[in-house]
Design an enzyme around this catalytic site. Structure first.
Site, PDB file in Angstrom:
ATOM      1  N   LYS A 201       0.818  -1.206   0.000  1.00  0.00           N
ATOM      2  CA  LYS A 201       0.000   0.000   0.000  1.00  0.00           C
ATOM      3  C   LYS A 201       0.859   1.267   0.000  1.00  0.00           C
ATOM      4  O   LYS A 201       2.064   1.237   0.244  1.00  0.00           O
ATOM      5  CB  LYS A 201      -0.973  -0.022   1.175  1.00  0.00           C
ATOM      6  CG  LYS A 201      -2.121  -0.991   0.931  1.00  0.00           C
ATOM      7  CD  LYS A 201      -3.281  -0.779   1.872  1.00  0.00           C
ATOM      8  CE  LYS A 201      -4.507  -1.561   1.394  1.00  0.00           C
ATOM      9  NZ  LYS A 201      -5.640  -1.436   2.325  1.00  0.00           N
ATOM     10  N   ARG A 235      -3.955  -9.923   4.832  1.00  0.00           N
ATOM     11  CA  ARG A 235      -4.302  -9.952   3.405  1.00  0.00           C
ATOM     12  C   ARG A 235      -3.081  -9.495   2.606  1.00  0.00           C
ATOM     13  O   ARG A 235      -2.550  -8.411   2.861  1.00  0.00           O
ATOM     14  CB  ARG A 235      -5.496  -9.037   3.160  1.00  0.00           C
ATOM     15  CG  ARG A 235      -6.079  -9.051   1.765  1.00  0.00           C
ATOM     16  CD  ARG A 235      -7.325  -8.166   1.725  1.00  0.00           C
ATOM     17  NE  ARG A 235      -7.973  -8.157   0.433  1.00  0.00           N
ATOM     18  CZ  ARG A 235      -7.693  -7.314  -0.554  1.00  0.00           C
ATOM     19  NH1 ARG A 235      -6.734  -6.394  -0.378  1.00  0.00           N
ATOM     20  NH2 ARG A 235      -8.333  -7.364  -1.696  1.00  0.00           N
TER      21      ARG A 235
END
Length: 271
Positions: A201, A235
């Site tokens: 991210k 995740r």
């Protein structure tokens, strides 16, 4: 939790698994590399035009059908209609990145017997939330998750089937995502298992000055830190590396036995 995106515009893989055969193959590979859950998505979180519900179903349902006999399949969707079709096809979990923006999602999950991931985010689905502000990001995320969990419980989702995700980078800047990570342990007081979605991210990239394809080391560091703070599902895009990092963490903590014992285990004098 491995990630399989059946989208042509996902932020990380840029459509590498958009084709049905590639999506299924990616899921199978993730299982071979140790994933316990495969999360299938047909629509990115990022702002953009709405995708017709029928098209989202056409993207995710065939992948669910193919993978459900092999692994627990999660479907990343905020549409109750897509969730219902996915559960009927064998999905074991629904991952709602809008945190039950549509309360009907809880009804569908309760009726279908699936688990529910409630994710913190502020904006309406596929819309921008410019310059997000929090007086205390952990306190506000905790209040949101607690409120939405109460909604799910009231609509019939059992407590043991609810997972909470603080939503790193979702309507949050890098400083806010770093604080979420640093104080993640405070969210364990909510009592539900915590999922973190950190992989590659922007808060990792901005912290390290690394482009999207060069964020693995930072993602692994964040994953291990979150596991130590109480996260129980991670995740991730890079399954093999993440599984190894987390299994090593488990071994250090005494939660997992070594795969084998050989070093300094032979009697003296034997080769």
């Amino acid at each position: 939790m491995a990630i399989v995106n059946r989208t042509p515009d996902s932020f990380y893989d840029r459509g590498a698994t958009f084709a049905l055969d590639r999506a299924i193959a990616a899921g199978e590979q993730a299982v071979a590399e140790g994933a316990a859950i495969v999360d299938v998505g047909g629509v990115p979180f990022a702002p953009g035009p709405p995708l017709p519900i029928e098209e989202e179903m056409a993207r995710v349902v065939p992948v669910v059908r193919a993978l459900a006999p092999l692994v627990a399949v999660s479907v990343d969707t905020f549409h109750p209609e897509v969730a219902r079709a996915a559960i009927d096809a064998g999905a074991a979990m629904i991952n709602d990145t809008t945190g039950l923006h549509d309360p009907r999602m809880a009804d569908v999950v309760a009726a279908g017997g699936a688990a529910l991931v409630i994710v913190h985010s502020l904006a309406a689905p596929r819309t921008q939330h410019p310059v997000p502000h929090y007086d205390d990001v952990i306190a506000e995320v905790a209040a949101f998750l607690s409120e939405r969990r109460a909604l799910a419980l009231a609509r019939g989702v059992p407590a043991e089937r609810i997972v909470l995700d603080p939503g790193h980078d979702l309507n949050k800047n890098t400083r806010q995502s770093l604080e979420l990570t640093r104080r993640l342990g405070e969210l364990t007081a909510l009592g539900s298992p915590l999922l973190v979605a950190l992989s590659n991210k922007d808060f990792v990239g901005e912290s390290l000055d690394r482009d999207r394809g060069d964020r693995l080391a930072g993602s692994l560091a964040a994953a291990v830190y979150c596991a130590l703070q109480g996260a129980r599902i991670v995740r991730a895009h890079n399954v093999r590396e993440t599984v190894d990092a987390l299994r090593m963490t488990e071994a250090i903590l005494g939660w997992r036995a070594p795969a084998y014992l050989r070093h300094n285990m032979r009697p003296e004098g034997n080769d």
